[in-house]
Design an enzyme around this catalytic site. Structure first.
Site: not given
Ligand code: AP5
Length: 208
Positions: A13, A88, A127, A155, A166
């Site tokens: 996203k 969400r 990531r 992160r 998640r």
């Protein structure tokens, strides 16, 4: 254009939003980025949000809805916006619907970026992001250039444990959002597996 990007963690996203905003000339509004900024600033809201985020839970609807509705009421959103990570949950959809209705505007499109669960842990744990530019990279699929590689950060919620949580939250709390937008006739599905340029091209083709 008023649009929403939804999809599981690591669906791309943020990556695709960064590629689209220049072309569409609308602000990219990421609920995750806004909550992380509040956490960095150490505000009460940021501290509360951080306690949910670090374990992969969802921040409460009232907190997230408050910051997003305030943001899209700003003048730079008058001609449109790209929401990433919001709404969400079904109550967030309802709150957004009401806010848009009372402003007399409608959503144009909701893009659902789909990625199979088995690819997500690898995407999330690989990531890295650039704290200076905000650019998102992946150690294997989109490696950072040598001149910035030394300043990459990861992160805190990109651990395997938080990622599993998640993903579970996505299936349980966010997937129920999909039929709500299908019923409005504005949901489009994008296969988000493949080279980044190809995925951008799939999105652009749908937006045309
Ligand atoms: P948020 O920041 O929104 O995280 P997320 O939805 O889990 O999504 P990600 O940012 O992890 O993934 P992405 O889809 O943007 O993927 P990316 O482009 O980076 O939210 C974080 C937390 O905030 C939540 O867990 C929650 O606690 C809270 N929160 C936020 N919004 C909330 C809300 N509305 N309500 C309640 N709580 C909320 O890509 C990922 C990696 O994959 C990158 O390394 C990238 O380079 C790579 N990649 C991308 N595309 C490809 C490709 N095609 N092939 C290979 N690699 C790829």
């Amino acid at each position: 254009m008023r649009m929403i990007l939804i999809g599981p963690p690591g669906a791309g996203k943020g990556t695709q939003a960064a590629r689209l905003v220049d072309r569409l000339k609308i602000p990219h509004i990421s609920s995750g980025d806004m909550l992380r900024a509040a956490a960095r600033e150490g505000t009460e809201l940021g501290k509360t949000a951080q306690s949910f985020m670090k374990v992969g839970g969802l921040v409460t609807d009232d907190i997230v809805t408050g910051i997003i509705l305030e943001r899209i009421a700003k003048p730079d959103c008058a001609q449109g916006f790209m929401l990433d990570g919001f709404p969400r949950t079904p109550p967030q959809v309802e709150a957004l619907n009401q806010a848009l209705q009372s402003s007399g505007v409608t959503l144009d499109i909701v893009l659902l970026l789909s990625v199979p669960d088995e690819l997500i842990i690898e995407r999330i744990t690989g990531r890295r992001s650039d704290p200076v530019t905000g650019a998102i990279y992946h150690l294997k699929y989109n490696p950072p250039p040598s001149e910035v590689v030394g300043r990459m950060v990861q992160r805190p919620d990109d651990t395997i444990e938080a990622c599993r949580e998640r993903l579970a939250k996505y299936h349980c709390d966010t997937e129920p959002v999909i039929p709500l937008y299908e019923a409005q006739g504005i949901l489009k599905r994008i296969d988000s597996v493949g080279p980044l340029d190809e995925i951008t091209a799939r999105i652009v083709a749908i937006l045309r």
